[in-house]
Design an enzyme around this catalytic site. Structure first.
Site, mmCIF file in Angstrom:
data_model
loop_
_atom_site.group_PDB
_atom_site.id
_atom_site.type_symbol
_atom_site.label_atom_id
_atom_site.label_comp_id
_atom_site.label_asym_id
_atom_site.label_seq_id
_atom_site.Cartn_x
_atom_site.Cartn_y
_atom_site.Cartn_z
ATOM 1 N NE ARG A 73 -10.611 -7.120 -6.343
ATOM 2 C CZ ARG A 73 -11.472 -8.130 -6.400
ATOM 3 N NH1 ARG A 73 -12.007 -8.591 -5.312
ATOM 4 N NH2 ARG A 73 -11.786 -8.679 -7.548
ATOM 5 C CE1 TYR A 77 -6.623 -3.226 -4.970
ATOM 6 C CE2 TYR A 77 -7.814 -3.331 -7.036
ATOM 7 C CZ TYR A 77 -7.241 -3.962 -5.970
ATOM 8 O OH TYR A 77 -7.273 -5.326 -5.886
ATOM 9 C CE1 TYR A 99 0.905 -9.099 -3.202
ATOM 10 C CE2 TYR A 99 2.252 -10.786 -4.241
ATOM 11 C CZ TYR A 99 1.018 -10.228 -3.997
ATOM 12 O OH TYR A 99 -0.099 -10.791 -4.551
HETATM 13 C C1 LIG Z 1 -2.638 -8.726 -7.349
HETATM 14 S S1 LIG Z 1 -1.611 -9.899 -8.113
HETATM 15 C C2 LIG Z 1 -0.026 -9.382 -7.525
HETATM 16 C C3 LIG Z 1 1.129 -9.821 -8.391
HETATM 17 C C4 LIG Z 1 2.466 -9.279 -7.930
HETATM 18 N N1 LIG Z 1 2.507 -7.839 -8.060
HETATM 19 C C5 LIG Z 1 3.639 -9.875 -8.698
HETATM 20 O O1 LIG Z 1 4.509 -9.105 -9.145
HETATM 21 O O2 LIG Z 1 3.718 -11.087 -8.866
HETATM 22 C C6 LIG Z 1 -2.013 -11.330 -7.205
HETATM 23 C C7 LIG Z 1 -1.796 -12.583 -8.026
HETATM 24 O O3 LIG Z 1 -0.400 -12.809 -8.171
HETATM 25 C C8 LIG Z 1 -0.118 -14.188 -8.131
HETATM 26 N N2 LIG Z 1 0.644 -14.488 -6.911
HETATM 27 C C9 LIG Z 1 0.731 -13.756 -5.794
HETATM 28 N N3 LIG Z 1 1.489 -14.377 -4.878
HETATM 29 C C10 LIG Z 1 1.884 -15.539 -5.442
HETATM 30 C C11 LIG Z 1 2.671 -16.625 -5.009
HETATM 31 N N4 LIG Z 1 3.227 -16.652 -3.806
HETATM 32 N N5 LIG Z 1 2.850 -17.646 -5.864
HETATM 33 C C12 LIG Z 1 2.319 -17.650 -7.100
HETATM 34 N N6 LIG Z 1 1.571 -16.661 -7.557
HETATM 35 C C13 LIG Z 1 1.350 -15.616 -6.747
HETATM 36 C C14 LIG Z 1 -1.485 -14.902 -8.066
HETATM 37 O O4 LIG Z 1 -1.937 -15.163 -9.384
HETATM 38 C C15 LIG Z 1 -2.320 -13.859 -7.370
HETATM 39 O O5 LIG Z 1 -3.685 -14.071 -7.568
#
Ligand SMILES: C[S@@+](CC[C@H](N)C(=O)[O-])C[C@H]1O[C@@H](n2cnc3c(N)ncnc32)[C@H](O)[C@@H]1O
Length: 273
Positions: A73, A77, A99
């Protein structure tokens, strides 16, 4: 003399929910940038971005780099950030869209901004609505009430961390718990059991934890599943799951500090005379 180069980078977040969670400033950068370079997994959001952007480059395909022998990964990145820089060096105004919040558990924008600034380009980040913001609203918890710790699950597992179980704990990426190869996007029961065993140093096994998944579009339901900590290895965890661990104990007064603070109280004017 102004040595700033022509290209400009703005990293924006699209929020978690399709429609409504994008800030007006993020929208205006998406609409006006020469190119939008994005890693947005929701297909509806992607389609919308494609329609609005002057030029659209999707970074999601880069994740398949992880399948290449010797790559993981981190290489993905790096290549994503390098793509952003290439367009910047061509003198374009680049809007990099991610996102949620572009800077929360999203190292690509931090890397790209640092590289861009080091090369003399203007580079900024606009905040967005993150998964953490959504869970505060959906679950109805106030981080200010007992304090909040927030960290990546595997990081918690492999490092020596001191938890405060009287505060709220948010563990990100539990669906990748203990994944050390940085090549896969899953976990398994054995790794989750190790996570549970480590958490059990601070929390009772019967303590209630929450699996949270914010709805990302109007047809999806938000997941707020409550279960006992000991049942976590059998639970369904996805890449988008966030693990929320409410406080297990009430806050204990630190009497020594309270006494010191009381001793610093300024005496009323009448007493001081
Ligand atoms: C790489 S991070 C990205 C976080 C994103 N940038 C944000 O601002 O929330 C990925 C993690 O974010 C959280 N996440 C992403 N999508 C989510 C969702 N729909 N509901 C809850 N947690 C979410 C989970 O913990 C997931 O493993």
């Amino acid at each position: 003399m102004n040595t700033q180069k022509i290209g400009k980078l703005i990293c924006v977040g699209t929020g978690m929910r399709m429609a409504g969670q994008m800030t007006p400033i993020a929208l205006s950068h998406i609409e006006t940038a020469d190119v939008v370079i994005a890693a947005v997994p929701n297909p509806f959001a992607r389609k919308w971005l494609q329609g609005v952007a002057k030029e659209y480059i999707c970074l999601l395909g880069y994740y398949s780099d992880c399948e290449v022998e010797g790559k993981n990964r981190r290489d993905t990145y790096r290549r994503m950030a390098d793509t952003i820089l290439e367009h910047l060096r061509a003198g374009k105004t680049v809007c990099a869209a991610f996102y949620g919040h572009p800077g929360i558990f999203a190292c690509i924008s931090h890397m790209a901004i640092a590289d861009a600034r080091a090369e003399g380009f203007s580079a900024v980040m606009e905040p967005g609505i993150s998964a953490e913001d959504c869970l505060v609203a959906d679950i109805g918890i106030d981080p200010g009430k007992f304090g909040m710790q927030s960290m990546e699950t595997t990081q918690y597992m492999i490092y020596q961390r001191k938890l405060d179980p009287s505060s709220l704990l948010i563990l990100w990426q539990p669906g990748l718990a203990g994944e050390l190869s940085l090549k896969r996007f899953d976990t398994n029961q054995a790794r989750l059991q190790i996570l549970v065993d480590k958490l059990a140093r601070d929390y009772p096994l019967e303590h209630e934890v929450i699996l949270y998944e914010a709805a990302t579009h109007p047809l999806e339901a938000t997941r707020i599943d409550r279960l006992m900590l000991k049942d976590l290895p059998q639970a369904r965890l996805q890449q988008i799951t966030t693990l929320v661990i409410p406080p297990a104990y009430t806050l204990q007064i630190d009497q020594e500090i309270v006494d010191l603070l009381k001793a610093t109280t300024i005496a009323p004017l009448a007493d001081a005379a």
